[in-house]
Motif scaffolding. Structure first.
Motif, PDB file in Angstrom:
ATOM      1  N   TYR A   1      94.579  49.251  64.771  1.00  0.00           N
ATOM      2  CA  TYR A   1      93.968  50.570  64.804  1.00  0.00           C
ATOM      3  C   TYR A   1      93.026  50.619  65.997  1.00  0.00           C
ATOM      4  O   TYR A   1      92.113  49.800  66.100  1.00  0.00           O
ATOM      5  CB  TYR A   1      93.209  50.827  63.499  1.00  0.00           C
ATOM      6  N   LEU A   2      93.264  51.585  66.889  1.00  0.00           N
ATOM      7  CA  LEU A   2      92.537  51.655  68.152  1.00  0.00           C
ATOM      8  C   LEU A   2      91.684  52.913  68.214  1.00  0.00           C
ATOM      9  O   LEU A   2      92.085  53.981  67.752  1.00  0.00           O
ATOM     10  CB  LEU A   2      93.518  51.656  69.321  1.00  0.00           C
ATOM     11  N   LYS A   3      90.533  52.754  68.836  1.00  0.00           N
ATOM     12  CA  LYS A   3      89.586  53.858  68.953  1.00  0.00           C
ATOM     13  C   LYS A   3      89.121  53.960  70.402  1.00  0.00           C
ATOM     14  O   LYS A   3      88.729  52.967  71.005  1.00  0.00           O
ATOM     15  CB  LYS A   3      88.397  53.577  68.035  1.00  0.00           C
ATOM     16  N   ASP A   4      89.193  55.157  70.947  1.00  0.00           N
ATOM     17  CA  ASP A   4      88.612  55.452  72.251  1.00  0.00           C
ATOM     18  C   ASP A   4      87.195  55.937  71.964  1.00  0.00           C
ATOM     19  O   ASP A   4      86.994  57.073  71.548  1.00  0.00           O
ATOM     20  CB  ASP A   4      89.436  56.519  72.968  1.00  0.00           C
ATOM     21  N   HIS A   5      86.221  55.066  72.151  1.00  0.00           N
ATOM     22  CA  HIS A   5      84.840  55.369  71.766  1.00  0.00           C
ATOM     23  C   HIS A   5      84.241  56.528  72.565  1.00  0.00           C
ATOM     24  O   HIS A   5      83.298  57.171  72.099  1.00  0.00           O
ATOM     25  CB  HIS A   5      83.979  54.112  71.881  1.00  0.00           C
ATOM     26  N   SER A   6      84.799  56.823  73.738  1.00  0.00           N
ATOM     27  CA  SER A   6      84.273  57.928  74.539  1.00  0.00           C
ATOM     28  C   SER A   6      84.679  59.293  73.986  1.00  0.00           C
ATOM     29  O   SER A   6      84.086  60.305  74.346  1.00  0.00           O
ATOM     30  CB  SER A   6      84.738  57.800  75.994  1.00  0.00           C
ATOM     31  N   LEU A   7      85.675  59.329  73.109  1.00  0.00           N
ATOM     32  CA  LEU A   7      86.132  60.610  72.554  1.00  0.00           C
ATOM     33  C   LEU A   7      85.224  61.143  71.456  1.00  0.00           C
ATOM     34  O   LEU A   7      85.188  62.346  71.210  1.00  0.00           O
ATOM     35  CB  LEU A   7      87.543  60.475  71.970  1.00  0.00           C
ATOM     36  N   ASN A   8      84.514  60.266  70.770  1.00  0.00           N
ATOM     37  CA  ASN A   8      83.683  60.663  69.630  1.00  0.00           C
ATOM     38  C   ASN A   8      84.477  61.461  68.593  1.00  0.00           C
ATOM     39  O   ASN A   8      83.974  62.420  68.008  1.00  0.00           O
ATOM     40  CB  ASN A   8      82.467  61.478  70.092  1.00  0.00           C
ATOM     41  N   SER A   9      85.734  61.074  68.378  1.00  0.00           N
ATOM     42  CA  SER A   9      86.575  61.758  67.406  1.00  0.00           C
ATOM     43  C   SER A   9      86.121  61.388  65.992  1.00  0.00           C
ATOM     44  O   SER A   9      85.533  60.332  65.765  1.00  0.00           O
ATOM     45  CB  SER A   9      88.047  61.378  67.598  1.00  0.00           C
ATOM     46  N   SER A  10      86.417  62.243  65.057  1.00  0.00           N
ATOM     47  CA  SER A  10      85.973  62.020  63.685  1.00  0.00           C
ATOM     48  C   SER A  10      86.903  61.097  62.898  1.00  0.00           C
ATOM     49  O   SER A  10      86.532  60.623  61.828  1.00  0.00           O
ATOM     50  CB  SER A  10      85.855  63.356  62.954  1.00  0.00           C
ATOM     51  N   GLY A  11      88.085  60.843  63.417  1.00  0.00           N
ATOM     52  CA  GLY A  11      89.039  59.999  62.701  1.00  0.00           C
ATOM     53  C   GLY A  11      88.648  58.529  62.723  1.00  0.00           C
ATOM     54  O   GLY A  11      87.889  58.078  63.574  1.00  0.00           O
ATOM     55  N   ALA A  12      89.182  57.785  61.778  1.00  0.00           N
ATOM     56  CA  ALA A  12      88.917  56.342  61.707  1.00  0.00           C
ATOM     57  C   ALA A  12      89.546  55.604  62.884  1.00  0.00           C
ATOM     58  O   ALA A  12      89.072  54.544  63.281  1.00  0.00           O
ATOM     59  CB  ALA A  12      89.445  55.775  60.391  1.00  0.00           C
TER      60      ALA A  12
END
Length: 105
Positions: free
Chosen positions: A37-48
């Motif tokens: 599970y990957l997250k682009d921290h710069s997006l500040n998206s609400s998803g996990a």
């Protein structure tokens, strides 16, 4: 809304290589049962997570993209550098797209 792609490789070492590179990155926020599970921290998206990479077999991975992300695109592109692969929308052999299209960049 998410989009799904099947990454198909010419050899049986590429899938594990990509998993190893991506799992070691700071973008990987969780892993389990062959899924990253990957997250682009710069997006500040609400998803996990913003993108999920799913181990298919030795010659394929599934890619689920929830949000447009240039950062995650760059990570996958780096992991795939010099490797032959096909990116198939919904796994359909007749729907080959570029990795940049999968990430909408």
């Amino acid at each position: 809304m998410s989009y799904e792609y099947k990454l198909v490789f010419d050899d049986n070492s590429t899938a594990q290589h990509v998993i190893d590179i991506v799992k070691a990155s700071s973008a990987c926020v969780r892993s389990g049962d062959g899924d990253l599970y990957l997250k682009d921290h710069s997006l500040n998206s609400s998803g996990a997570y913003d993108t999920r990479l799913i181990y298919g077999d030795d010659e394929s991975l599934w890619l689920q993209v929830n949000f447009q992300s240039a950062e995650l695109y760059a990570l996958l592109k780096t992991a795939l550098n010099g490797r032959n692969f096909r990116c198939l929308e919904d796994g359909d052999e007749d729907e080959e797209v570029g990795l940049n299209e999968a990430f909408r960049v």
